[in-house]
Write a protein that holds these residues in place. Structure first.
Motif, PDB file in Angstrom:
ATOM      1  N   LEU A 148       2.804  14.107  -9.365  1.00  0.00           N
ATOM      2  CA  LEU A 148       3.708  15.255  -9.375  1.00  0.00           C
ATOM      3  C   LEU A 148       4.359  15.439 -10.737  1.00  0.00           C
ATOM      4  CD1 LEU A 148       5.435  14.949  -5.892  1.00  0.00           C
ATOM      5  CD2 LEU A 148       3.920  16.782  -6.652  1.00  0.00           C
ATOM      6  N   ILE A 149       4.756  14.347 -11.361  1.00  0.00           N
ATOM      7  CA  ILE A 149       5.358  14.423 -12.687  1.00  0.00           C
ATOM      8  C   ILE A 149       4.350  14.969 -13.689  1.00  0.00           C
ATOM      9  CG2 ILE A 149       6.225  13.021 -14.615  1.00  0.00           C
ATOM     10  CD1 ILE A 149       7.556  11.238 -12.399  1.00  0.00           C
ATOM     11  N   ARG A 150       3.124  14.478 -13.642  1.00  0.00           N
ATOM     12  CA  ARG A 150       2.085  14.979 -14.555  1.00  0.00           C
ATOM     13  C   ARG A 150       1.838  16.465 -14.345  1.00  0.00           C
ATOM     14  NH1 ARG A 150      -1.992   9.900 -13.965  1.00  0.00           N
ATOM     15  NH2 ARG A 150      -1.034   8.607 -15.554  1.00  0.00           N
ATOM     16  N   ARG A 176       4.211   5.748  -5.358  1.00  0.00           N
ATOM     17  CA  ARG A 176       4.325   5.785  -6.816  1.00  0.00           C
ATOM     18  C   ARG A 176       3.214   6.627  -7.435  1.00  0.00           C
ATOM     19  NH1 ARG A 176       7.974   1.770  -8.765  1.00  0.00           N
ATOM     20  NH2 ARG A 176       9.598   1.834  -7.187  1.00  0.00           N
ATOM     21  N   ARG A 177       2.007   6.529  -6.882  1.00  0.00           N
ATOM     22  CA  ARG A 177       0.892   7.341  -7.389  1.00  0.00           C
ATOM     23  C   ARG A 177       1.187   8.825  -7.184  1.00  0.00           C
ATOM     24  NH1 ARG A 177      -3.438   5.897  -4.196  1.00  0.00           N
ATOM     25  NH2 ARG A 177      -3.731   4.033  -5.444  1.00  0.00           N
ATOM     26  N   ALA A 178       1.684   9.182  -6.000  1.00  0.00           N
ATOM     27  CA  ALA A 178       2.009  10.580  -5.713  1.00  0.00           C
ATOM     28  C   ALA A 178       3.120  11.073  -6.638  1.00  0.00           C
ATOM     29  CB  ALA A 178       2.422  10.737  -4.252  1.00  0.00           C
ATOM     30  N   ARG A 190       0.835  -1.205   0.000  1.00  0.00           N
ATOM     31  CA  ARG A 190       0.000   0.000   0.000  1.00  0.00           C
ATOM     32  C   ARG A 190       0.873   1.260   0.000  1.00  0.00           C
ATOM     33  NH1 ARG A 190      -5.051   0.280   1.172  1.00  0.00           N
ATOM     34  NH2 ARG A 190      -5.041  -1.614   2.413  1.00  0.00           N
ATOM     35  N   ASN A 191       1.917   1.273   0.846  1.00  0.00           N
ATOM     36  CA  ASN A 191       2.824   2.423   0.899  1.00  0.00           C
ATOM     37  C   ASN A 191       3.529   2.629  -0.439  1.00  0.00           C
ATOM     38  OD1 ASN A 191       2.133   2.857   3.565  1.00  0.00           O
ATOM     39  ND2 ASN A 191       3.944   1.857   4.386  1.00  0.00           N
ATOM     40  N   LEU A 192       3.978   1.541  -1.056  1.00  0.00           N
ATOM     41  CA  LEU A 192       4.639   1.634  -2.352  1.00  0.00           C
ATOM     42  C   LEU A 192       3.699   2.203  -3.406  1.00  0.00           C
ATOM     43  CD1 LEU A 192       7.040   0.965  -4.280  1.00  0.00           C
ATOM     44  CD2 LEU A 192       5.893  -1.219  -4.654  1.00  0.00           C
ATOM     45  N   VAL A 193       2.478   1.693  -3.454  1.00  0.00           N
ATOM     46  CA  VAL A 193       1.502   2.155  -4.439  1.00  0.00           C
ATOM     47  C   VAL A 193       1.181   3.634  -4.232  1.00  0.00           C
ATOM     48  CG1 VAL A 193      -0.916   1.911  -5.176  1.00  0.00           C
ATOM     49  CG2 VAL A 193       0.519  -0.122  -4.875  1.00  0.00           C
ATOM     50  N   GLU A 194       0.973   4.043  -2.985  1.00  0.00           N
ATOM     51  CA  GLU A 194       0.674   5.453  -2.704  1.00  0.00           C
ATOM     52  C   GLU A 194       1.848   6.353  -3.081  1.00  0.00           C
ATOM     53  OE1 GLU A 194      -0.553   5.569   1.381  1.00  0.00           O
ATOM     54  OE2 GLU A 194      -2.474   4.598   0.947  1.00  0.00           O
TER      55      GLU A 194
END
Length: 85
Positions: A50-52, A44-46, A38-42
Motif C-alpha cells: 500500500l505504501i509503494r 506487513r507485506r500488505a 504468517r499473519n504478521l508477514v502478510e
C-alpha cells in the motif's frame, strides 16, 4: 510446503499464554506460532504494498482521496462505501 526450525526467546508470561491458547484451540504451540508469524508477514507485506502504491501515485501526480474524506469514512458506519476521488 517444506518446513524449517526457528529458535527464539519469549517472555515466560507470553509463552504460558500461548500454550493456554493452543490447548484451548486444540492446536500445537508450533501451529499457533506459525499462524501468528504468517499473519504478521502478510500484514506487513500488505502495508508495504500500500505504501509503494501510494508513493507511486504521488510521484505521478495522480489525484487521490483527501485525508478528510478518509477520516470521515473511518468514523462512518461499517458498511459505508469508500470515498471517491
Amino acid at each position: 510446503m517444506p518446513t524449517t526450525s526457528l529458535t527464539t526467546r519469549l517472555d515466560q508470561e507470553l509463552k504460558t499464554e500461548l500454550e493456554q491458547i493452543a490447548r484451548f484451540d486444540k492446536r500445537s504451540v508450533s501451529f499457533m506460532t506459525n499462524q501468528a508469524i504468517r499473519n504478521l508477514v502478510e500484514e506487513r507485506r500488505a502495508s508495504r504494498d500500500l505504501i509503494r502504491t501510494g508513493l507511486a501515485l504521488m510521484e505521478n501526480n495522480i489525484e487521490g482521496v483527501s485525508s478528510d474524506a478518509v477520516h470521515d469514512w473511518l468514523l462512518s458506519d461499517e458498511d459505508a462505501p469508500f470515498p471517491k476521488v
